[in-house]
Scaffold this motif. Structure first.
Motif, short mmCIF file in Angstrom:
data_model
loop_
_atom_site.label_atom_id
_atom_site.label_comp_id
_atom_site.label_asym_id
_atom_site.label_seq_id
_atom_site.Cartn_x
_atom_site.Cartn_y
_atom_site.Cartn_z
N VAL A 1 32.47 2.66 10.47
CA VAL A 1 32.32 4.09 10.10
C VAL A 1 31.91 4.85 11.29
CG1 VAL A 1 32.28 4.02 7.52
CG2 VAL A 1 30.19 3.81 9.03
N ASP A 2 32.81 5.53 12.00
CA ASP A 2 32.32 6.39 13.16
C ASP A 2 32.07 7.73 12.41
OD1 ASP A 2 32.11 8.15 15.36
OD2 ASP A 2 34.20 7.73 16.31
N THR A 3 30.86 8.11 12.53
CA THR A 3 30.14 9.08 11.95
C THR A 3 29.75 10.38 12.89
OG1 THR A 3 27.94 8.41 11.92
CG2 THR A 3 29.27 7.57 9.89
N TRP A 4 30.47 11.36 12.77
CA TRP A 4 30.26 12.67 13.47
C TRP A 4 29.29 13.45 12.77
CZ3 TRP A 4 30.04 17.82 12.77
CH2 TRP A 4 29.72 18.50 14.15
N TRP A 5 28.09 13.99 13.40
CA TRP A 5 27.16 14.92 12.83
C TRP A 5 26.20 15.15 14.04
CZ3 TRP A 5 21.93 13.33 11.31
CH2 TRP A 5 21.81 11.87 11.51
N GLN A 6 25.30 16.18 13.45
CA GLN A 6 24.18 16.79 14.48
C GLN A 6 22.98 16.83 13.91
OE1 GLN A 6 26.51 20.47 15.02
NE2 GLN A 6 27.01 20.04 17.15
N THR A 7 21.99 17.05 14.80
CA THR A 7 20.72 17.38 14.47
C THR A 7 20.76 18.61 13.49
OG1 THR A 7 19.81 16.92 16.45
CG2 THR A 7 18.32 18.21 15.10
N GLU A 8 21.71 19.67 13.95
CA GLU A 8 21.72 20.87 12.72
C GLU A 8 22.43 20.73 11.54
OE1 GLU A 8 22.85 20.34 16.19
OE2 GLU A 8 22.41 22.05 17.20
N HIS B 1 21.49 11.07 23.53
CA HIS B 1 20.46 12.08 23.35
C HIS B 1 21.09 13.40 24.08
CE1 HIS B 1 18.41 8.71 21.94
NE2 HIS B 1 18.09 8.16 23.12
N ARG B 2 20.83 14.33 23.40
CA ARG B 2 21.01 15.61 23.96
C ARG B 2 20.37 16.35 24.89
NH1 ARG B 2 22.90 18.93 18.67
NH2 ARG B 2 22.30 20.81 19.88
N LEU B 3 20.61 16.62 26.04
CA LEU B 3 19.77 17.22 27.14
C LEU B 3 20.75 18.43 27.68
CD1 LEU B 3 18.26 14.22 28.90
CD2 LEU B 3 17.18 15.74 27.79
N GLY C 1 30.01 23.33 19.01
CA GLY C 1 29.73 22.97 20.44
C GLY C 1 30.52 21.87 20.88
N ASP C 2 31.47 21.22 20.12
CA ASP C 2 32.21 19.85 20.25
C ASP C 2 33.88 20.26 20.60
OD1 ASP C 2 30.82 17.38 20.34
OD2 ASP C 2 29.96 18.18 18.70
N GLY C 3 34.20 19.62 21.42
CA GLY C 3 35.78 19.53 21.54
C GLY C 3 36.35 18.63 20.55
N ILE D 1 17.14 12.62 15.13
CA ILE D 1 17.75 13.09 13.41
C ILE D 1 18.23 11.68 12.84
CG2 ILE D 1 19.90 13.88 14.17
CD1 ILE D 1 17.94 15.53 11.44
N THR D 2 18.97 10.66 13.40
CA THR D 2 19.55 9.65 12.83
C THR D 2 18.39 8.98 12.17
OG1 THR D 2 21.03 9.64 14.67
CG2 THR D 2 20.70 7.63 13.12
N GLY D 3 17.20 8.78 12.80
CA GLY D 3 16.04 8.13 12.11
C GLY D 3 15.62 8.82 11.01
N VAL E 1 27.39 6.33 15.61
CA VAL E 1 26.97 7.60 15.83
C VAL E 1 26.46 8.08 17.04
CG1 VAL E 1 24.57 7.04 15.04
CG2 VAL E 1 25.58 9.57 14.80
N GLY E 2 26.62 9.20 17.50
CA GLY E 2 25.88 10.05 18.48
C GLY E 2 26.97 10.24 19.91
N GLU E 3 27.98 9.86 19.92
CA GLU E 3 28.81 10.10 20.90
C GLU E 3 30.17 9.73 20.76
OE1 GLU E 3 28.13 7.92 24.67
OE2 GLU E 3 26.65 6.75 23.77
N PRO E 4 31.20 10.22 21.31
CA PRO E 4 32.50 9.60 21.16
C PRO E 4 32.41 8.21 21.43
CG PRO E 4 32.72 11.54 22.35
CD PRO E 4 31.08 11.24 22.35
N ILE E 5 33.09 7.23 20.52
CA ILE E 5 33.17 5.85 20.85
C ILE E 5 34.47 5.51 21.37
CG2 ILE E 5 33.63 5.12 18.56
CD1 ILE E 5 32.17 2.45 19.15
N GLY F 1 33.92 15.37 22.89
CA GLY F 1 32.43 15.57 23.35
C GLY F 1 32.22 17.07 23.55
N ARG F 2 30.99 17.40 24.16
CA ARG F 2 30.58 18.83 24.09
C ARG F 2 31.62 19.54 25.05
NH1 ARG F 2 26.49 19.83 20.35
NH2 ARG F 2 26.41 21.61 21.76
N ILE F 3 31.56 20.88 24.65
CA ILE F 3 32.37 21.73 25.69
C ILE F 3 31.57 22.73 26.17
CG2 ILE F 3 34.72 21.62 24.51
CD1 ILE F 3 32.65 24.59 23.68
#
Ligand code: WT7
Length: 656
Positions: free
Chosen positions: A411-418, A526-528, A500-502, A311-313, A387-391, A515-517
């Motif tokens: 800029v630490d940017t939080w977002w998701q595919t959704e 990458h989400r798996l 889905g994140d704490g 999604i970032t791309g 972007v992508g995970e907690p830094i 991070g994900r809870i």
């Protein structure tokens, strides 16, 4: 800087004041927070008005929880907004892309006028192959200009792209093609990685053996290797696209017309087809790109170092920057193709001013050492993003000092595919930043952090991140499965979107993502899902049972650790455990893709289970991260855990 010193700084609540240089000229001025808060829907409408509409919408939000419509009586064309409108405004000679190949010395420069011709030809070619509005087209391509051209050509026709990361396996590709019934595929013969060609077409051929509905495959020749060919189905790009007219008059589509599908992992084995629609998505990504990255199209050179397969791309290589008329670098290779200072050469040679990447890459570059960036002139950089995970604060500080010369805002940017686009981020020139925090919801975004019962937590407390109001770039659902959409995102806290994140709000009210809870792992951004990898493992004939956890990892954020019990026969047959472990790791890479290859597989005669038969993943995570084990009394057999912990200690990590 030493860890201890960094800790000390953090404990003092270290923050970096907004850059004075930005404060004057930033695209975002402090008043926008108040403006947006006063009437978020009207504020978003004013942003939507900056797109080029064929029919200007009069409606803004229609909200039938959890289904939102934005600007629904407006019509527009996504590709026109990204390309043609800049040419029409006299900016045709402006560079859209400086494309840089994996191999040093190979590059292509594409202006907006050239992009318009390329996209028109590709749209004409896809029409000739039979693509019409509403059709799904799978895109499985390396980072070459044709990938962007293809996406723009597809949406130009009102068709729907489903881009599948080229690192995914044939099986992952076919399941995505089948799920959304794609009848067309665009791909390449192969890709280049560190100078070596790596084939792609064979994976497509293998995938299509189980996709009888695919009518046509368009293939870019990139590596020139031998490929199998299915006459009537397969078409070379250079034979079909190059002979097309360079003109294509585009139609307009309703704002809520589906634009693309992007598959992402949830907590089950089956990835979800997250789909986005046109007007709201384009409004969201263009607005966030303009305000968060502060892009000045006539001055900046922007580089989002991501792959179009994620999604970032989509949002910040293709749609957000192009709608803003930005000039970008697009890079085909790996960070060390041609040497460990390759990125910094690219920044220097192309005068990159805005760089956006993931923490996992920053940590890798950091490991390679500060001498690589130090050998290059990085003074053109003026803004950095992550972007992508907690830094982790250490990586943030390294990025700031070694790449940003202590002057560039991060800029630490939080977002998701959704979410389609960024929802939580500092704004340069306005927000004081803290190393490791995403700071503040974007104007027009209503976020909150809640406890188990859905009550908002106070400053200094942690909980679950939720969104309490719809936003334009919000996914319109899971393709073909509205029930799963409701269940996954809207049922945990009724009426609220559950990310889905704490998260934690610090004493100043700043947001820190933790991070994900759920059972979603984040491997190099990458989400798996753990279940997805477990399914891949048990599909191997030797495996009886598997449990997968994400264990923290210095470079990749999390890494996959699998606990596997073998079928008795396999155990008897193989005396050699190393061989079977390697075979299983390769098997997972084959079923899902190399990113899913477990870092470590522990063979164990049993898995720890509760009396009701549930695998105790939390315990396994503790084992995988070498933590002391808490209460194990609920297990059927508490000794299993100690046995597994013992196995962990005697096995070294695999290292690729
Ligand atoms: C998950 C979404 C958004 C594009 C890339 C990933 C994590 C994302 C941050 C951040 C902490 C982050 C979350 C989120 N995440 N950005 N700045 N700080 N965590 O997209 O594959 O949809 O994954 O990535 O856990 O839920 P995605």
């Amino acid at each position: 800087m030493t860890e201890a010193k960094l800790e000390a700084l953090l404990n003092e609540g270290r923050s970096f004041a907004p850059s004075a240089q930005f404060a004057q000229q930033a695209n975002a001025q402090p008043s926008i927070y108040a403006q947006a808060a006063a009437d978020p829907v009207a504020w978003w409408k004013s942003q939507a008005d900056q797109l080029t509409w064929t029919t200007t919408p009069t409606k803004s939000l229609e909200w039938d929880l959890p289904f939102a419509k934005w600007f629904s009586d407006g019509t527009l064309n996504a590709s026109y907004n990204c390309v043609d409108r800049h040419v029409a405004a006299g900016k045709g000679d402006k560079v859209a892309f400086h494309w840089i190949a994996d191999a040093e010395g190979e590059s292509r420069t594409i202006t907006y006028a050239q992009l318009q011709k390329l996209v028109s030809q590709a749209a004409n070619a896809l029409s000739e192959l039979g693509v019409v509005s509403g059709d799904r087209v799978a895109v499985y391509m390396p980072m070459i200009p044709e990938a962007v051209v293809t996406m723009l050509a597809i949406v130009r026709l009102g068709a729907i792209h489903s881009v599948v990361f080229a690192g995914f396996s044939a099986e992952a590709l076919s399941s995505r093609i089948i799920d959304s019934d794609c009848q067309f595929v665009v791909t390449a013969d192969g890709a280049f990685r560190r100078g070596a060609p790596s084939p792609l077409k064979p994976a497509v051929d293998e995938a299509l053996a189980s996709c009888p509905n695919v009518k046509a495959v368009l293939v870019v020749r990139r590596t020139g290797g031998e490929v199998d060919w299915k006459d009537g189905r397969d078409h070379w790009w250079h034979e079909v696209v190059d002979r097309q007219s360079e003109e294509h008059v585009c139609e307009s589509f309703p704002a809520e017309h589906t634009m693309f599908i992007m598959y992402t992992s949830g907590t089950t084995a089956k990835p979800k087809g997250i789909f986005h629609t046109t007007g709201g998505y384009l409004t969201h990504v263009s607005t966030t790109y303009r305000l968060i990255f502060d892009v000045k199209p006539d001055l900046d050179v922007c580089w989002t170092a991501a792959d179009i397969g994620w999604i970032t791309g989509h949002s910040y290589i293709v749609y957000g920057p192009l709608i803003n008329g930005a000039t970008q670098v697009m890079y085909e290779g790996l960070p060390d193709s041609g040497g460990r200072d390759r990125w910094w050469k690219i920044v220097e040679e192309n005068k990159v001013s805005i760089l956006y990447t993931a923490p996992t890459t920053i940590r890798t570059l950091m490991k390679w050492g500060g001498e690589h960036p130090a050998g290059h002139d990085l003074s053109t950089l003026r803004l950095l993003g992550t972007v992508g995970e907690p830094i982790n604060p250490e990586a943030w500080m390294w990025y700031r000092e070694h790449i940003g010369g202590d002057r560039c805002p991060i800029v630490d940017t939080w977002w998701q595919t959704e979410t389609g686009g960024i929802l939580i981020s500092p704004l340069p020139g306005i927000t004081a930043t803290k190393p490791g925090a995403a700071m503040t919801p974007f104007p027009g975004i209503s976020a909150d952090i809640v406890d188990n019962d859905g009550n908002s937590v106070g400053n200094g407390e942690g909980g679950y991140l939720v969104l309490t109001q719809p936003w334009p770039g919000m996914t319109r659902g899971i393709y073909g499965d509205p029930e799963r959409f409701k269940e996954t995102y809207w049922s945990r806290f009724p009426g609220k979107y559950f990310a889905g994140d704490g998260a934690k709000r610090d004493k100043d009210g700043a947001y820190w993502l933790l991070g994900r809870i759920d059972d979603v792992m984040n491997i190099s951004g990458h989400r798996l899902s753990t279940t997805e990898v477990e399914h891949a493992l048990v599909s191997h004939p030797s495996v009886a049972e598997a449990a997968v956890v994400g264990a923290s990892d210095d470079t990749t954020g999390q890494a996959i650790v699998a606990f596997v019990t073998l079928r008795l026969s396999a155990e008897d047959a193989t005396g050699d455990q190393t061989a079977i472990v390697e075979e299983l790791r390769t098997h997972v890479a084959k079923v899902i893709g190399p990113i899913a290859k477990p870092r470590q597989i522990i063979l164990t005669p049993e898995l720890p289970k509760t009396r009701s038969g549930k695998i105790m993943r939390r315990l396994l995570r503790d084992v995988a991260e070498n933590r002391s084990l808490g209460d194990v009394t609920t297990l059927t057999d508490p000794t299993v855990v100690n046995m597994i912990a013992g196995l962990m200690e005697t096995k070294g990590d695999s290292d690729d």
